[in-house]
Design an enzyme around this catalytic site. Structure first.
Site, PDB file in Angstrom:
ATOM      1  N   ARG A 161      -2.346 -15.037  -2.230  1.00  0.00           N
ATOM      2  CA  ARG A 161      -2.119 -13.764  -1.554  1.00  0.00           C
ATOM      3  C   ARG A 161      -3.473 -13.092  -1.427  1.00  0.00           C
ATOM      4  O   ARG A 161      -4.036 -12.642  -2.417  1.00  0.00           O
ATOM      5  CB  ARG A 161      -1.153 -12.894  -2.374  1.00  0.00           C
ATOM      6  CG  ARG A 161      -0.506 -11.772  -1.567  1.00  0.00           C
ATOM      7  CD  ARG A 161       0.383 -10.899  -2.428  1.00  0.00           C
ATOM      8  NE  ARG A 161      -0.419  -9.910  -3.156  1.00  0.00           N
ATOM      9  CZ  ARG A 161       0.040  -9.174  -4.172  1.00  0.00           C
ATOM     10  NH1 ARG A 161       1.282  -9.336  -4.605  1.00  0.00           N
ATOM     11  NH2 ARG A 161      -0.737  -8.294  -4.765  1.00  0.00           N
TER      12      ARG A 161
ATOM     13  N   HIS B 237      -0.086  -6.457  -2.140  1.00  0.00           N
ATOM     14  CA  HIS B 237       1.285  -6.808  -1.736  1.00  0.00           C
ATOM     15  C   HIS B 237       1.589  -6.276  -0.338  1.00  0.00           C
ATOM     16  O   HIS B 237       2.108  -6.990   0.507  1.00  0.00           O
ATOM     17  CB  HIS B 237       2.293  -6.241  -2.741  1.00  0.00           C
ATOM     18  CG  HIS B 237       3.717  -6.369  -2.292  1.00  0.00           C
ATOM     19  ND1 HIS B 237       4.376  -7.584  -2.265  1.00  0.00           N
ATOM     20  CD2 HIS B 237       4.602  -5.458  -1.819  1.00  0.00           C
ATOM     21  CE1 HIS B 237       5.607  -7.402  -1.798  1.00  0.00           C
ATOM     22  NE2 HIS B 237       5.768  -6.126  -1.522  1.00  0.00           N
TER      23      HIS B 237
ATOM     24  N   TYR C 214      -3.893  -4.464 -11.069  1.00  0.00           N
ATOM     25  CA  TYR C 214      -3.273  -5.503 -11.906  1.00  0.00           C
ATOM     26  C   TYR C 214      -3.885  -6.895 -11.754  1.00  0.00           C
ATOM     27  O   TYR C 214      -3.541  -7.804 -12.483  1.00  0.00           O
ATOM     28  CB  TYR C 214      -1.750  -5.563 -11.673  1.00  0.00           C
ATOM     29  CG  TYR C 214      -1.346  -5.750 -10.210  1.00  0.00           C
ATOM     30  CD1 TYR C 214      -1.260  -7.016  -9.645  1.00  0.00           C
ATOM     31  CD2 TYR C 214      -1.048  -4.647  -9.408  1.00  0.00           C
ATOM     32  CE1 TYR C 214      -0.897  -7.184  -8.314  1.00  0.00           C
ATOM     33  CE2 TYR C 214      -0.681  -4.809  -8.075  1.00  0.00           C
ATOM     34  CZ  TYR C 214      -0.608  -6.068  -7.534  1.00  0.00           C
ATOM     35  OH  TYR C 214      -0.240  -6.229  -6.222  1.00  0.00           O
TER      36      TYR C 214
HETATM   37  C1  LIG Z   1      16.512  -7.211  -4.094  1.00  0.00           C
HETATM   38  C2  LIG Z   1      15.162  -6.577  -3.990  1.00  0.00           C
HETATM   39  N1  LIG Z   1      14.580  -6.056  -5.105  1.00  0.00           N
HETATM   40  C3  LIG Z   1      13.361  -5.509  -5.021  1.00  0.00           C
HETATM   41  C4  LIG Z   1      12.682  -5.451  -3.835  1.00  0.00           C
HETATM   42  C5  LIG Z   1      11.283  -4.828  -3.748  1.00  0.00           C
HETATM   43  N2  LIG Z   1      10.305  -5.923  -3.497  1.00  0.00           N
HETATM   44  C6  LIG Z   1       9.894  -6.199  -2.257  1.00  0.00           C
HETATM   45  S1  LIG Z   1       8.913  -7.536  -2.208  1.00  0.00           S
HETATM   46  C7  LIG Z   1       8.980  -7.744  -3.878  1.00  0.00           C
HETATM   47  C8  LIG Z   1       8.232  -8.874  -4.513  1.00  0.00           C
HETATM   48  C9  LIG Z   1       8.603 -10.205  -3.928  1.00  0.00           C
HETATM   49  O1  LIG Z   1       7.793 -11.201  -4.485  1.00  0.00           O
HETATM   50  P1  LIG Z   1       7.848 -12.692  -4.004  1.00  0.00           P
HETATM   51  O2  LIG Z   1       9.240 -13.133  -3.853  1.00  0.00           O
HETATM   52  O3  LIG Z   1       6.999 -13.500  -4.913  1.00  0.00           O
HETATM   53  O4  LIG Z   1       7.228 -12.642  -2.544  1.00  0.00           O
HETATM   54  P2  LIG Z   1       5.718 -12.255  -2.133  1.00  0.00           P
HETATM   55  O5  LIG Z   1       5.763 -10.817  -1.707  1.00  0.00           O
HETATM   56  O6  LIG Z   1       4.847 -12.480  -3.308  1.00  0.00           O
HETATM   57  O7  LIG Z   1       5.373 -13.149  -1.024  1.00  0.00           O
HETATM   58  C10 LIG Z   1       9.772  -6.754  -4.449  1.00  0.00           C
HETATM   59  C11 LIG Z   1      10.018  -6.603  -5.899  1.00  0.00           C
HETATM   60  C12 LIG Z   1      13.332  -5.986  -2.704  1.00  0.00           C
HETATM   61  N3  LIG Z   1      12.769  -5.953  -1.490  1.00  0.00           N
HETATM   62  N4  LIG Z   1      14.552  -6.554  -2.813  1.00  0.00           N
END
Ligand SMILES: Cc1ncc(C[n+]2csc(CCOP(=O)(O)OP(=O)(O)O)c2C)c(N)n1
Ligand SMILES: [Mg+2]
Lengths: 342, 327
Positions: free
Chosen positions: A255, A259, A268
């Protein structure tokens, strides 16, 4: 059944017999995704785009996979980092920018959803929401319908490694495995779910380890290597079309941004890691590979960059000029109108 | 016209829909060889085979989630949630996905999905086999919520639901399955989603109900008739979209309204009906808008004495009718 990556790289010569122009196309899409993404951040900082979420660092994983799919036939369910995926599947840069600016003609949602919630029925890009992981169940269902109908399209779905903690991931993998459904599950593992590291997300070393637990192959691949991802996906697609069932692919990516535009990853991520990530740029890597094999000259590379920059300029201008949705349309499409009986 | 119970009417509706359109398939727990725990899908597995009557894994979220995907790939899935009490794991898929897909895609995608589920109590099902879940879902725009109370309506509404391009939550009161019988025509017919139905016309008070309570209201109305009170009983049939016209027209005629449901009162569906009446028929009212609902306890207990204390009954409904009529 976990396939080791050595076996993959041991297959054919460079490029897996893809013609040079296809290899160049792959690079062009990666560059286009990157350039659009970078422009979005500029627009965000300029106050013109309230929200940006990036695919930077995921381009090889997405382009490699999408090139193994049949455009317009196979279904894709890309999560919010899927910019490169949707470009390859046929969404235009202008359409992407219409989504960023929430314009009425944004093909994904007409400006209703946050940017990066892609969808377009014509292109078989299935509409996405924000709750993570729900699309994995939809992909299994698309595969189920395909099996019932006796068709040979596949459903390709992507999600992050943090999302593999959701029940829908497990329920969908299990269902697809039980019925040998034509589904390809691509986990783009960038080691972070916002700020939470993979170590706090799972006790297995690789998401691919989950595959055998459901009775399906789990393959871990270097997701910054576009050709490696292409090859594992091509095999998974073949397998799915043959009726042999789903494959779980973990594409290990980086990444390269926070985020989202609302996050600051310096709070972090250690500084050395932020530097290291810059050195794992999939585009730099692919350019070097193509150069080494005489498939891309320096002049061609420069021309490609210029071409992409011009496309991004034009897309931004066109999208910015497009009208906002009319307030009266707020009430449109709550329910679909009845159809004639068939 | 053959007479049959509500369960048989639903089964016949499923059978005819599957025969008429090969895109229709059923997906749920134990729906195959076993024919469902209530036997609603009995015989369909033998008739249509394992590719169209599919035993799902024991996982409600993916039952609905996969059916959403299937609906977007040119099939017409009918998901069965074995008991409404177990629909909670699928709440996310129903509310965030099925109900919002058409809207969020600006009309590009549709989810022609039916989710059938038995609800309601009075059958010694205790806390987790007796719940009424309509209030959670009727709140959600984009979702249709249907609650038939007679065999005729059940079959006709089911066919409309299967043909509807939107997700429809089809709530079947499990106590009515075998208790309620009625005539069902042989010919193909539909009952449209939306319109309420006046099951008993009357002049003095209007009573609105659905599911099992509709029948309890009809019984109570019979009692009141003997006492000289004419009760109009309106079967709401569809909770979303709600037929406010029929509701308001009835109240304007009688000047009095009582809403009855088995679900607990606080935040229940009756509150919405009461609010609509208060807002739009205030001038016509000759008494307070009254509601009867289950008590505000977490769910229906098992012991017969406690279950009986929970359930509204024809007698308790008749008492409320008398109070209302007296205004
Ligand atoms: C059910 C749910 N819980 C919390 C969130 C908030 N949220 C959005 S993205 C994310 C992290 C997702 O991480 P990952 O699956 O590793 O995908 P990345 O963004 O790293 O590509 C969170 C906690 C959400 N969108 N949906
Ligand atoms: Mg991640």
């Amino acid at each position: 059944m976990t396939v080791s990556i050595n076996e993959i790289s041991a297959s054919p010569g460079f490029g897996h017999d893809l013609p040079p122009h296809t290899l160049q196309d792959m690079l062009r899409y990666m560059m286009l995704a990157r350039a659009l993404d970078e422009r979005m951040w500029v627009l965000n900082r300029a106050g013109k785009a309230p929200f940006v979420i990036s695919c930077q660092g995921h381009e090889a994983a997405q382009v490699g996979a999408a090139f193994a799919l049949s455009r317009g036939k196979d279904f894709v369910l890309p999560y919010y980092r899927g910019l490169a995926t949707v470009l390859v599947m046929g969404m235009t840069p202008t359409e992407v920018m219409l989504g960023l600016f929430a314009r009425a003609t944004d093909p994904s949602s007409g400006g209703r959803q946050m940017p990066a919630h892609y969808g377009c029925r014509r292109l078989k890009i299935v509409t996405q929401s924000s709750p993570v992981g729900t699309q994995i169940a939809h992909a299994a269902g698309i595969g189920l319908a395909e099996k019932i109908k006796g068709g040979d399209a596949v459903a390709w779905v992507s999600f992050g490694e943090g999302t593999t903690s959701q029940g829908d991931f497990h329920e969908a993998l299990n269902l697809a495995a039980v019925h040998r459904l034509p589904v390809i599950f691509q986990c783009e593992n960038n080691e972070y779910a916002i700020s939470v590291h993979q170590r706090q997300q799972m006790a297995v070393a690789s998401v691919a380890d989950r595959g055998p637990a459901y009775g399906i192959p789990g393959i871990s691949v270097d997701g910054t290597d576009v050709l490696a991802v292409y090859e594992v996906t091509r095999r998974a697609v073949e397998r799915a079309r043959r009726g042999d069932g789903p494959t779980l692919i973990e594409a290990r990516v980086v990444r390269m941004t926070a985020h989202s535009s609302d996050d600051n990853d310096r709070t972090y991520r250690p500084p050395h890691e932020l530097t290291l990530v810059r050195h794992q740029d999939p585009i730099v890597r692919f350019v070097a590979q193509l150069r080494e094999h005489g498939i891309l000259s320096e002049a061609e590379e420069q021309a490609m960059r210029a071409e992409v920059a011009a496309i991004v300029d034009r897309a931004t201008e066109e999208a910015e000029r497009a009208p906002m949705p009319e307030p009266e349309t707020l009430y449109d499409h709550v329910y679909a109108p009845a159809r004639p009986r068939r | 016209m053959p007479e049959m119970n509500l369960l048989e009417a639903i089964r016949q509706g499923l059978d005819e829909a599957m025969a008429a359109d090969t895109r229709v398939f059923i997906f749920g727990e134990d729906v195959g060889k076993r024919g469902g725990v209530f036997r609603v899908t009995e015989g369909l597995y033998d008739k249509y085979g394992p590719m169209r009557v599919i035993d799902s894994p024991l996982a409600e979220s993916v039952i609905v989630g996969a059916c959403i995907g299937a609906a977007m790939n040119d099939t017409l899935p009918i998901a069965e949630i074995q008991f409404a009490d177990f629909i909670a794991p699928a709440f996310n898929q129903i509310v965030q996905e099925a109900a919002r897909i058409h809207y969020r895609s600006n009309g590009d995608w549709e989810v022609p999905l039916v989710i059938r589920t038995p609800y309601g109590g009075g059958i010694h099902g205790a806390l987790y086999h007796s719940q009424s879940v309509e209030a959670f879902f009727a709140h959600v725009p984009g979702l249709k919520v249907v609650t038939p109370s007679t065999p005729y309506d059940a079959k006709g509404l089911l066919k409309s639901a299967i043909e509807d391009p939107n997700p429809v939550l089809f709530l079947e009161h499990k106590k009515t399955y075998r208790l309620i019988k009625g005539f069902v025509p042989e010919e193909d017919y539909r009952v449209p989603i939306g319109p309420a139905d006046i099951k008993r016309p009357g002049e003095d008070i209007s009573v609105f109900a659905y599911g099992l309570m509709l029948h309890y209201c009809l019984e109570a109305a019979q009692t009141l008739a003997a006492e000289g009170v004419s009760v109009e009983v309106v079967d709401l049939r569809t909770l979303r979209p709600l037929d406010t016209e029929t509701i308001l027209a009835s109240v304007r005629r009688t000047g009095k309204a009582l809403i009855v449901h088995e679900d607990n009162l606080f935040g229940g569906f009756g509150g919405e009906v009461a609010a609509i009446i208060a807002e739009h028929a205030f001038e016509d009212l000759d008494g307070p808008v009254m509601r009867i609902g289950g008590p505000d306890v977490p769910a229906m207990p098992f012991a017969h004495s406690l279950e009986a204390a929970f359930m509204p009954s024809p007698a308790s409904i008749a008492t409320a009718m008398r109070r209302l009529a007296a205004y």
